[in-house]
Design a protein around this motif. Structure first.
Motif, PDB file in Angstrom:
ATOM      1  N   ALA A 467       1.697 -13.430  -2.188  1.00  0.00           N
ATOM      2  CA  ALA A 467       0.418 -13.001  -1.941  1.00  0.00           C
ATOM      3  C   ALA A 467      -0.684 -13.739  -2.647  1.00  0.00           C
ATOM      4  O   ALA A 467      -0.200 -14.511  -3.459  1.00  0.00           O
ATOM      5  CB  ALA A 467       0.147 -11.586  -2.404  1.00  0.00           C
ATOM      6  N   ALA A 469      -4.864 -14.111  -3.299  1.00  0.00           N
ATOM      7  CA  ALA A 469      -6.235 -13.423  -2.879  1.00  0.00           C
ATOM      8  C   ALA A 469      -7.462 -14.017  -3.946  1.00  0.00           C
ATOM      9  O   ALA A 469      -7.373 -14.256  -4.873  1.00  0.00           O
ATOM     10  CB  ALA A 469      -6.291 -11.882  -3.322  1.00  0.00           C
ATOM     11  N   ASN A 515       3.774  -7.022  -5.172  1.00  0.00           N
ATOM     12  CA  ASN A 515       3.925  -7.800  -4.172  1.00  0.00           C
ATOM     13  C   ASN A 515       2.651  -7.762  -3.389  1.00  0.00           C
ATOM     14  O   ASN A 515       2.536  -8.065  -2.321  1.00  0.00           O
ATOM     15  CB  ASN A 515       5.077  -7.234  -3.293  1.00  0.00           C
ATOM     16  CG  ASN A 515       4.884  -5.960  -2.956  1.00  0.00           C
ATOM     17  OD1 ASN A 515       4.052  -5.367  -3.250  1.00  0.00           O
ATOM     18  ND2 ASN A 515       5.999  -5.488  -2.411  1.00  0.00           N
ATOM     19  N   ALA A 516       1.558  -7.247  -4.013  1.00  0.00           N
ATOM     20  CA  ALA A 516       0.248  -7.208  -3.441  1.00  0.00           C
ATOM     21  C   ALA A 516      -0.827  -7.149  -4.556  1.00  0.00           C
ATOM     22  O   ALA A 516      -0.779  -6.867  -5.632  1.00  0.00           O
ATOM     23  CB  ALA A 516       0.062  -5.928  -2.486  1.00  0.00           C
ATOM     24  N   TYR A 518      -5.187  -6.672  -5.335  1.00  0.00           N
ATOM     25  CA  TYR A 518      -6.205  -5.921  -5.006  1.00  0.00           C
ATOM     26  C   TYR A 518      -7.503  -6.161  -5.913  1.00  0.00           C
ATOM     27  O   TYR A 518      -7.480  -5.642  -7.082  1.00  0.00           O
ATOM     28  CB  TYR A 518      -5.999  -4.503  -4.747  1.00  0.00           C
ATOM     29  CG  TYR A 518      -4.837  -4.255  -3.875  1.00  0.00           C
ATOM     30  CD1 TYR A 518      -5.277  -3.995  -2.245  1.00  0.00           C
ATOM     31  CD2 TYR A 518      -3.475  -3.897  -4.097  1.00  0.00           C
ATOM     32  CE1 TYR A 518      -4.298  -3.734  -1.360  1.00  0.00           C
ATOM     33  CE2 TYR A 518      -2.767  -3.538  -3.255  1.00  0.00           C
ATOM     34  CZ  TYR A 518      -3.199  -3.456  -1.661  1.00  0.00           C
ATOM     35  OH  TYR A 518      -2.032  -3.354  -0.793  1.00  0.00           O
ATOM     36  N   MET A 531       4.331  -2.338  -3.742  1.00  0.00           N
ATOM     37  CA  MET A 531       4.189  -1.565  -2.662  1.00  0.00           C
ATOM     38  C   MET A 531       5.566  -1.498  -2.071  1.00  0.00           C
ATOM     39  O   MET A 531       6.435  -2.466  -2.301  1.00  0.00           O
ATOM     40  CB  MET A 531       3.293  -1.898  -1.801  1.00  0.00           C
ATOM     41  CG  MET A 531       1.666  -2.210  -2.141  1.00  0.00           C
ATOM     42  SD  MET A 531       1.002  -0.712  -3.123  1.00  0.00           S
ATOM     43  CE  MET A 531       0.455   0.111  -1.724  1.00  0.00           C
ATOM     44  N   ASP A 559      -1.046   2.790   0.382  1.00  0.00           N
ATOM     45  CA  ASP A 559      -2.370   1.938   0.559  1.00  0.00           C
ATOM     46  C   ASP A 559      -3.148   2.207  -0.889  1.00  0.00           C
ATOM     47  O   ASP A 559      -2.973   3.158  -1.628  1.00  0.00           O
ATOM     48  CB  ASP A 559      -3.175   2.790   1.485  1.00  0.00           C
ATOM     49  CG  ASP A 559      -2.744   2.754   2.870  1.00  0.00           C
ATOM     50  OD1 ASP A 559      -2.933   1.949   3.551  1.00  0.00           O
ATOM     51  OD2 ASP A 559      -1.956   3.881   3.231  1.00  0.00           O
TER      52      ASP A 559
END
Length: 717
Positions: A467, A469, A515-516, A518, A531, A559
């Motif tokens: 990932a 961001a 694995n994400a 935010y 997630m 989510d």
């Protein structure tokens, strides 16, 4: 809405128009059933208005004038041409195309009637074909059948229109003036759609508006939170307000499947896909671009799914969604789509191609807009001896600002920072043996002179990138890399001390179940989320302090979504899983505030906020003097805390009173049964065991009696 037309009035109209009613079977013109298959809509507003339209019986009939006048032998050919034009815009009822013939000349009269299944299709068809140029001599004049009487009643003398007093509508941004500075969110569960306030101080939501069967598939906020869009079989609708959510506009597009707003909320794109008549053909795609406020179709696009599926990641029936990507900013000045070897860029002043031609780019695979400037980034893969490349193109001049050639590329992804200051290009390259790949980053500094590019490779360049961001409005970015189940998380900055022109690594967190990524909308804080296979592991991390604030878990979470202010986070388990459906609301630092369970939970969406009017300098000043501003809110928080404590005390007091009432009730019952107990105790009235005298009583009891026969001989001996 028109008035009911009597039969006498219909005859009068037909006489004026020269229509022979004996040639028309009026009994065949009946109330259209619509496209609801006999199932009434649960949306009361839609049901009421549609029913009123259909009750008239003529709202779905068009009159098309200025057709060629042809003899009877050319009738079928002309009818085929008209049917082909109008069947593209809706379903013509069986026997719904009628072209009158002059009984004397046996020629057509130059007009026809077309009956659609629904009034919405007739309205759309009128809008699309009025002024349609069949040839130089025949330009269609299209009207609704029910409007003919209105045109015939136009007075000979002009009279000024009646001026109606202005009635102000509800302020659409009123929800931003909430005294408690709360945010709203929308949820969908079962057949219900609810809009709620996030009342974090009270640690519970507060219902704003609830409606069953409000949408038939999903809901969607507009980018600045002004509108809530719903999707129906007949098209889309938008609703607005703080508490009432009145319907503001409807957009006719039968069988609409997807919608997308432009960033400035000026336009709405709707998409539908239709089964082909020939199974060997691809789906037929229809795209409309509506003006949000007027509901007018500004431009439509039709074609096969293959025409809209070039490049991209693929979506519904292979179409990459959104098909049209909008340039950044509130102006909504440009939008673009990718085609075979071209990027087509349109401007919204005329909704036509810039310079009336597309940008030719051989083998172009992907593109994206800067979030703030009219700059396109394009990716072209390797082809023959030509290396792959990433290009930056200025719009509308189409001038290439920067280009970077890339070699041995297997894949490429582009990530813009929210302010458009930086562009990160993740490049997967083949090793020399071509048996494996490794990943690096090309970092473009967009706002600096000549757009310098910096290459970044991880310490272990063979690590898989899971990932990536950017920090919103910031200069940092995060990368999850390595192998599952415990990859590493690294943080980098585009600034390096006094040398702001070099990227630097801030830290690497080893072995995280994530694995994400935010980021908070305000930057600084980030959630490292695990997630799917990681079962909802959450780590709330402060990047300024490089410290973990809290670790938590929301089992099976599907989510994670920050509220637009960065104060709260929602994690949700949608109906992808059958168990634990619902959502949790957390503070930014990982404190669980409240949890709501909902069966068949489908959707959770925070209501976006428009950009702040505060300047960057003003925001920095507020941040410096935060203690001064926070005193007011600390006092309010204390009042709420005291109120909650008082409510807890009242709750405990009520429970105690209920307990004492229950005890007293049983004591009273005990007294009422005293005589009966005394009788059962042979006159003893006391219930206290120590007042009884213990007596020992011997009781003889025969346990068994047996009879035995003794022989006589034995008795003699």
């Amino acid at each position: 809405m028109s008035e009911v037309v009597s039969m006498e009035e219909i005859r009068a109209i037909s006489d004026r128009l020269g229509v022979d009613l004996t040639q028309i079977d009026l009994d065949s013109i009946h109330l259209p059933p619509g496209d609801d298959l006999g199932i009434p809509s649960d949306d009361e507003d839609l049901l009421e208005e549609d029913a009123l339209e259909e009750d008239q019986g003529f709202g779905n009939i068009l009159v098309v004038d200025n057709l060629p006048v042809v003899p009877k032998e050319k009738y079928e050919k002309l009818e085929g041409v008209v049917r082909k034009i109008y069947s593209q815009l809706g379903v013509i009822k069986e026997g719904g195309l009628y072209m009158p013939i002059d009984p004397e000349t046996q020629k057509t009269l130059g007009y026809c009637f077309i009956e659609y299944n629904t009034p919405q299709e007739a309205e759309l068809s009128k809008e699309k074909t009025h002024g349609y140029k069949l040839d130089r001599s025949h330009i269609f004049a299209v009207n609704m059948f029910e409007d003919i009487e209105k045109f015939l009643k136009v007075p000979d003398e002009w009279a000024p229109p009646e001026i109606k007093p202005y009635v102000p509508g509800e302020m659409l941004l009123k929800w931003l003036t909430d005294e408690k500075a709360r945010d709203q969110y929308v949820i969908r569960s079962g057949g219900d759609t609810e809009v709620l306030w996030n009342d974090a101080r009270q640690m519970k939501p507060e219902l704003v508006y609830k409606r069953p069967y409000w949408t038939e598939s999903f809901v969607q906020w507009s980018p600045m939170g002004t509108y809530l869009a719903t999707v129906h079989r007949q098209g889309a609708a938008i609703w607005g307000g703080a508490t009432t959510f009145n319907r503001l506009m409807r957009y006719a597009h039968p069988q609409v499947k997807l919608i997308d707003f432009s960033p400035g909320e000026r336009y709405l794109v709707t998409y539908s896909s239709h089964e082909p008549s020939n199974p060997r053909d691809t789906h037929r795609v229809v795209l409309n671009i509506f003006d949000v406020r007027t509901g007018k179709v500004m431009r439509d696009f039709k074609g096969s799914a293959d025409e809209f599926a070039v490049g991209g990641t693929g979506g519904v029936t292979g179409v990459s969604w959104p098909v049209f990507r909008w340039s950044g900013g509130k102006e909504d000045k440009y939008f673009a789509r990718i085609g075979k070897n071209v990027i087509s860029v349109y401007e919204t002043e005329t909704f036509s191609l810039i310079d009336k031609k597309s940008i030719k780019v051989e083998n172009v695979m992907d593109f994206s807009w800067s979030p703030t400037d009219p700059i396109l980034s394009l990716f072209v893969p390797e082809c023959g001896n030509q290396p792959a490349r990433v290009s930056l193109v200025q719009i509308p001049s189409k001038e290439e600002l920067r280009q970077k050639n890339l070699f041995s590329v297997s894949d490429c992804k582009m990530y813009w920072q929210s302010n458009g200051d930086y562009l990160a290009v993740k490049v997967d390259r083949y090793t020399k043996t071509k048996k494996s790949t490794y990943t690096g980053f090309e970092l473009f500094r967009i706002k600096e002179r000549d757009i310098p590019i910096e290459v970044l490779e991880l310490d272990n360049k063979n690590d898989k990138i899971i990932a990536f961001a950017w920090e919103p409005k910031g200069h940092r970015f995060a990368v999850i890399h390595g192998d599952n189940p415990r990859p590493d998380v690294s943080f980098y900055s585009m600034r390096s001390g006094t040398n702001t022109g070099r990227v630097s690594k801030l830290t690497t967190l080893k072995g995280k179940q994530a694995n994400a990524l935010y980021w908070s909308p305000g930057g600084r804080f980030i959630i490292l989320a695990g997630m799917k296979g990681f079962n909802g592991q959450l780590e709330f991390f402060d990047v300024d302090e490089l410290d973990t604030m809290a670790s938590a878990e929301h089992f099976m979470a599907t989510d994670v979504e920050w509220d637009p202010t960065g104060r709260y986070v929602a994690t949700a388990v949608t109906s992808v899983h059958e168990m634990e459906n619902g959502f949790n609301i957390w503070s930014f630092n990982g404190k669980l505030l409240y949890r709501i369970l909902k069966d068949h939970f489908f959707q959770f969406l925070w209501r976006p906020r428009p950009p702040s009017f505060l300047s960057k300098e003003k925001e920095e000043e507020i941040a410096k003097n935060l203690k001064k501003y926070s005193k007011k809110y600390e006092a309010e928080d204390q009042d709420v805390s005291l109120l909650l404590s008082e409510q807890d005390r009242e709750k405990r007091k009520k429970l105690k009173e209920e307990w004492e009432a229950w005890i007293n009730e049983w004591k009273q019952l005990h007294e009422e049964e005293k005589m009966e107990r005394e009788r059962l105790r042979d006159g003893e009235a006391s219930d206290e065991e120590e007042e009884y005298q213990a007596k020992e009583v011997e009781v003889e009891e025969i346990l068994k009696v047996e009879e035995e026969v003794i022989p006589f001989e034995e008795s003699q001996q």
